[in-house]
Write a protein that holds these residues in place. Structure first.
Motif, PDB file in Angstrom:
ATOM      1  N   VAL A 139       0.841  -1.202   0.000  1.00  0.00           N
ATOM      2  CA  VAL A 139       0.000   0.000   0.000  1.00  0.00           C
ATOM      3  C   VAL A 139       0.872   1.246   0.000  1.00  0.00           C
ATOM      4  O   VAL A 139       0.657   2.186  -0.787  1.00  0.00           O
ATOM      5  CB  VAL A 139      -0.934  -0.007   1.229  1.00  0.00           C
ATOM      6  N   PHE A 140       1.880   1.274   0.880  1.00  0.00           N
ATOM      7  CA  PHE A 140       2.754   2.434   0.934  1.00  0.00           C
ATOM      8  C   PHE A 140       3.608   2.557  -0.335  1.00  0.00           C
ATOM      9  O   PHE A 140       3.937   3.667  -0.753  1.00  0.00           O
ATOM     10  CB  PHE A 140       3.653   2.359   2.167  1.00  0.00           C
ATOM     11  N   GLY A 141       3.975   1.417  -0.942  1.00  0.00           N
ATOM     12  CA  GLY A 141       4.710   1.477  -2.196  1.00  0.00           C
ATOM     13  C   GLY A 141       3.874   2.117  -3.299  1.00  0.00           C
ATOM     14  O   GLY A 141       4.379   2.953  -4.063  1.00  0.00           O
ATOM     15  N   TYR A 142       2.618   1.735  -3.380  1.00  0.00           N
ATOM     16  CA  TYR A 142       1.714   2.323  -4.372  1.00  0.00           C
ATOM     17  C   TYR A 142       1.560   3.822  -4.138  1.00  0.00           C
ATOM     18  O   TYR A 142       1.670   4.636  -5.060  1.00  0.00           O
ATOM     19  CB  TYR A 142       0.359   1.627  -4.295  1.00  0.00           C
ATOM     20  N   LEU A 143       1.313   4.197  -2.882  1.00  0.00           N
ATOM     21  CA  LEU A 143       1.132   5.612  -2.556  1.00  0.00           C
ATOM     22  C   LEU A 143       2.426   6.400  -2.764  1.00  0.00           C
ATOM     23  O   LEU A 143       2.406   7.541  -3.236  1.00  0.00           O
ATOM     24  CB  LEU A 143       0.666   5.757  -1.103  1.00  0.00           C
ATOM     25  N   GLY A 144       3.557   5.772  -2.417  1.00  0.00           N
ATOM     26  CA  GLY A 144       4.829   6.468  -2.535  1.00  0.00           C
ATOM     27  C   GLY A 144       5.238   6.747  -3.963  1.00  0.00           C
ATOM     28  O   GLY A 144       6.007   7.685  -4.213  1.00  0.00           O
ATOM     29  N   ASP A 145       4.754   5.973  -4.922  1.00  0.00           N
ATOM     30  CA  ASP A 145       5.043   6.223  -6.332  1.00  0.00           C
ATOM     31  C   ASP A 145       4.134   7.285  -6.923  1.00  0.00           C
ATOM     32  O   ASP A 145       4.362   7.729  -8.057  1.00  0.00           O
ATOM     33  CB  ASP A 145       4.887   4.929  -7.139  1.00  0.00           C
ATOM     34  N   ARG A 146       3.103   7.714  -6.189  1.00  0.00           N
ATOM     35  CA  ARG A 146       2.099   8.591  -6.775  1.00  0.00           C
ATOM     36  C   ARG A 146       1.817   9.845  -5.971  1.00  0.00           C
ATOM     37  O   ARG A 146       1.349  10.842  -6.539  1.00  0.00           O
ATOM     38  CB  ARG A 146       0.784   7.800  -6.949  1.00  0.00           C
ATOM     39  N   TYR A 147       2.068   9.858  -4.668  1.00  0.00           N
ATOM     40  CA  TYR A 147       1.669  10.982  -3.835  1.00  0.00           C
ATOM     41  C   TYR A 147       2.848  11.523  -3.027  1.00  0.00           C
ATOM     42  O   TYR A 147       3.971  11.033  -3.127  1.00  0.00           O
ATOM     43  CB  TYR A 147       0.514  10.563  -2.914  1.00  0.00           C
ATOM     44  N   ASN A 148       2.574  12.516  -2.232  1.00  0.00           N
ATOM     45  CA  ASN A 148       3.595  13.222  -1.470  1.00  0.00           C
ATOM     46  C   ASN A 148       4.288  12.286  -0.477  1.00  0.00           C
ATOM     47  O   ASN A 148       3.661  11.796   0.471  1.00  0.00           O
ATOM     48  CB  ASN A 148       2.959  14.400  -0.720  1.00  0.00           C
ATOM     49  N   ARG A 149       5.566  12.050  -0.698  1.00  0.00           N
ATOM     50  CA  ARG A 149       6.286  11.070   0.115  1.00  0.00           C
ATOM     51  C   ARG A 149       6.553  11.584   1.534  1.00  0.00           C
ATOM     52  O   ARG A 149       6.590  10.800   2.483  1.00  0.00           O
ATOM     53  CB  ARG A 149       7.583  10.667  -0.584  1.00  0.00           C
ATOM     54  N   LYS A 150       6.746  12.879   1.691  1.00  0.00           N
ATOM     55  CA  LYS A 150       6.968  13.428   3.035  1.00  0.00           C
ATOM     56  C   LYS A 150       5.759  13.212   3.935  1.00  0.00           C
ATOM     57  O   LYS A 150       5.897  12.887   5.118  1.00  0.00           O
ATOM     58  CB  LYS A 150       7.293  14.918   2.952  1.00  0.00           C
ATOM     59  N   ALA A 151       4.575  13.395   3.387  1.00  0.00           N
ATOM     60  CA  ALA A 151       3.352  13.208   4.173  1.00  0.00           C
ATOM     61  C   ALA A 151       3.217  11.751   4.617  1.00  0.00           C
ATOM     62  O   ALA A 151       2.838  11.463   5.760  1.00  0.00           O
ATOM     63  CB  ALA A 151       2.132  13.639   3.368  1.00  0.00           C
ATOM     64  N   ILE A 152       3.553  10.826   3.718  1.00  0.00           N
ATOM     65  CA  ILE A 152       3.446   9.403   4.054  1.00  0.00           C
ATOM     66  C   ILE A 152       4.472   9.027   5.118  1.00  0.00           C
ATOM     67  O   ILE A 152       4.168   8.283   6.060  1.00  0.00           O
ATOM     68  CB  ILE A 152       3.623   8.547   2.790  1.00  0.00           C
ATOM     69  N   LEU A 153       5.691   9.541   4.988  1.00  0.00           N
ATOM     70  CA  LEU A 153       6.730   9.265   5.993  1.00  0.00           C
ATOM     71  C   LEU A 153       6.338   9.832   7.355  1.00  0.00           C
ATOM     72  O   LEU A 153       6.558   9.203   8.399  1.00  0.00           O
ATOM     73  CB  LEU A 153       8.067   9.853   5.539  1.00  0.00           C
ATOM     74  N   SER A 154       5.762  11.017   7.368  1.00  0.00           N
ATOM     75  CA  SER A 154       5.334  11.626   8.626  1.00  0.00           C
ATOM     76  C   SER A 154       4.254  10.793   9.308  1.00  0.00           C
ATOM     77  O   SER A 154       4.274  10.601  10.533  1.00  0.00           O
ATOM     78  CB  SER A 154       4.812  13.048   8.367  1.00  0.00           C
ATOM     79  N   PHE A 155       3.319  10.297   8.506  1.00  0.00           N
ATOM     80  CA  PHE A 155       2.273   9.438   9.067  1.00  0.00           C
ATOM     81  C   PHE A 155       2.873   8.188   9.701  1.00  0.00           C
ATOM     82  O   PHE A 155       2.461   7.762  10.786  1.00  0.00           O
ATOM     83  CB  PHE A 155       1.290   9.042   7.954  1.00  0.00           C
ATOM     84  N   GLY A 156       3.856   7.595   9.044  1.00  0.00           N
ATOM     85  CA  GLY A 156       4.486   6.394   9.585  1.00  0.00           C
ATOM     86  C   GLY A 156       5.159   6.638  10.921  1.00  0.00           C
ATOM     87  O   GLY A 156       5.043   5.831  11.851  1.00  0.00           O
ATOM     88  N   ILE A 157       5.869   7.759  11.037  1.00  0.00           N
ATOM     89  CA  ILE A 157       6.536   8.086  12.296  1.00  0.00           C
ATOM     90  C   ILE A 157       5.520   8.274  13.417  1.00  0.00           C
ATOM     91  O   ILE A 157       5.700   7.780  14.541  1.00  0.00           O
ATOM     92  CB  ILE A 157       7.402   9.343  12.134  1.00  0.00           C
ATOM     93  N   LEU A 158       4.445   8.996  13.132  1.00  0.00           N
ATOM     94  CA  LEU A 158       3.404   9.208  14.144  1.00  0.00           C
ATOM     95  C   LEU A 158       2.780   7.887  14.581  1.00  0.00           C
ATOM     96  O   LEU A 158       2.503   7.684  15.775  1.00  0.00           O
ATOM     97  CB  LEU A 158       2.329  10.140  13.589  1.00  0.00           C
TER      98      LEU A 158
END
Length: 514
Positions: A104-123
């Motif tokens: 899921v994160f691979g799909y999102l990471g190829d298409r959307y803002n990677r900083k936002a996804i990384l921030s969500f993971g840390i939280l």
């Protein structure tokens, strides 16, 4: 000549695109550009180094969170009253949730803002870790669930962060950056053992280690937001230029492309063998060394909750030291050997794994006779395993087109964890429990049961070496394919049809220019 007027993206991720040369990027402001005109994108070198340093720091914390629990495993087992087989499930739940989330994160990471996804993971991993420290022993299932949420958070970072580094650097700089980044896998793992055991000893409560980590995670989140740019995909390969308006493949097309990429397939299977061994070793080695010390009469058996084992600290220090040296040796050997042999990377991985197998075997067998020799061979085995971390990442980034790297990282992580470290801690504990049930109830037999359950790791690592030899056979062809202009994840007929459609759309919306 015609131009294409693009409207700015507001309130959402930047648009991603593939140029005719196979490169990708983002356009954040509304401009009128020719259909194939690249958009200039550059980043000062010091900013790239600063961003890489922040990503390395977060990778350190990521793996510290992975291995805090193995560092205090004896205390956790006593507190929740769980056996070896159920204790192994702690890591299995963590890894299982990671592997389910990675695609899921691979799909999102190829298409959307990677900083936002990384921030969500840390939280997510920080909040789950903090809340797990307040769970009562009657609700052990909640503790298992919290480990699952931590695995989900870790999936976002493990999947996306290497692709950001891949877009910041190229060639030898990328190899060096990945080497430093992957140094923090063994360093973070080792510090997780050290932090868990040290905090438990100083406070008398193993749960305080889980309460300390969110403070470090909060600092990491702030640094990520402030210092890491949202790098366009493939920007480094295009030397700072990214183009606009090109066909975007679907996730299924990306997977089909990766399935035909034999270098990716075989290197993924090799990484799976490494994950199997490191998963079992990382989770059970401190307890194995503790029981070996008891067998030698150097340590009293643990019958209360606070066991105060120094073996987690020793194993953590070994992991840190061998990890730093091993990753640097592997990266440097790869950099030098590539100058004379284009297949250097998979050959280095195969050689290191073939040498790891006898080291692990001797470390396990000699533990019942001499602890010193066991530690020496264990350190050598960890050193050789660590040689692979940066090299396997460089293989992936060199054989996969930029737009597909997030998906490739996700699939590699998923396969490696499904067949590797998701099950190896549980399998090792289960075999140990089965062997114990058939033997006399003594501490020596408990130790021997765990020792014998470990032996499968030596055979798994040889299999991994064979997969890297197969990778070497296909590496050059797949690297050339990834560099070839116009080669992406789409089939040729898809590219032709979508280019025709794009030209039709452009002819209908373009305006003449002088």
């Amino acid at each position: 000549m015609s131009t294409e007027c693009l409207k700015p993206q507001t309130g959402g991720p930047q648009s991603q695109s593939l140029s005719q040369g196979g490169q990708y990027g983002a356009l954040a402001s509304g401009t009128c550009l020719p259909p194939s005109t690249p958009v200039s994108w550059s980043l000062p070198r010091w900013r790239a180094y600063l961003a890489a340093a922040v990503l390395c720091y977060i990778n350190l914390l990521n793996y510290m969170n992975w291995f805090i629990i193995p560092g205090v495993l004896l205390d956790v087992q006593k507190y929740f009253h769980i056996s070896d087989s159920h204790a192994g499930l702690l890591q299995t739940v963590f890894i299982s949730c990671l592997l389910v989330s990675a695609p899921v994160f691979g799909y999102l990471g190829d298409r959307y803002n990677r900083k936002a996804i990384l921030s969500f993971g840390i939280l997510l991993w920080s909040g789950a870790g903090l809340s797990s420290s307040f769970i009562s022993y009657q609700y052990s299932w909640l503790f298992f669930l919290s480990r699952g949420f931590m695995g989900t958070g870790a999936a976002s970072y493990s999947t996306i962060a290497p692709t950001v580094l891949g877009d910041l650097f190229v060639k030898d700089q990328r190899t060096c950056a990945l080497a430093v980044f992957y140094i923090f896998i063994p360093v973070g793992s080792g510090l997780g053992y050290v932090l868990g055991s040290t905090v438990a000893k100083l406070t008398g409560n193993w749960r305080w280690a889980l309460r300390l980590m969110p403070c470090l995670d909060a600092m990491a989140l702030a640094l990520l937001i402030l210092l890491v740019p949202d790098v366009p995909r493939g920007a480094a390969e295009k030397q700072g230029e990214v183009a606009v308006r090109a066909p975007r493949s679907s996730w299924c097309e990306d997977v089909r492309y990766l399935g035909r990429n034999w270098s990716f397939v075989f290197s993924t299977l090799g990484v799976t063998a490494i994950a199997f061994v490191t998963g079992a070793l990382g989770f059970w080695a401190p307890k194995f060394l503790f029981e070996a010390r008891v067998v030698h009469g150097l340590q009293l058996p643990c019958f209360q909750e606070q066991c105060h084992s120094q073996d987690s600290l020793i194993f953590g220090a070994l992991t840190v030291a061998t990890g730093i040296i091993g990753v640097m040796l592997g990266a440097e050997a790869s950099r030098r050997y590539k100058k004379v042999n284009p297949r250097a990377e998979p050959l280095i991985c195969a050689s290191s794994l073939f040498a790891t197998a006898p080291c692990l075997y001797l470390a396990l067998i000699l533990a019942s006779r001499t602890l010193l020799a066991s530690y020496v061979f264990l350190a050598l085995g960890e050193l050789l395993l660590s040689c692979n971390w940066a090299v396997v990442a460089d293989i992936l980034l060199s054989v996969v087109v930029p737009r597909c790297r997030g998906t490739a990282e996700a699939l590699q992580i998923t396969v490696a964890h499904v067949l590797g470290d998701a099950g190896s801690p549980y399998l090792t504990g289960l075999i140990s429990s089965v062997l114990q049930a058939e033997r006399p109830n003594s501490y020596l037999q408990h130790f021997l049961s765990l020792q014998h359950s470990f032996l499968c790791c030596a055979f798994a690592i040889v299999l991994g070496g064979g997969f890297f030899l197969l990778t070497a056979l296909h590496l050059e062809k797949d690297q050339a394919r990834a560099r070839q202009p116009g080669k992406g994840t789409l089939d040729s007929k898809d590219i032709a049809s979508r280019n025709t459609e794009s030209q039709g759309l452009l002819s209908g919306t373009s305006t003449p220019t002088e």
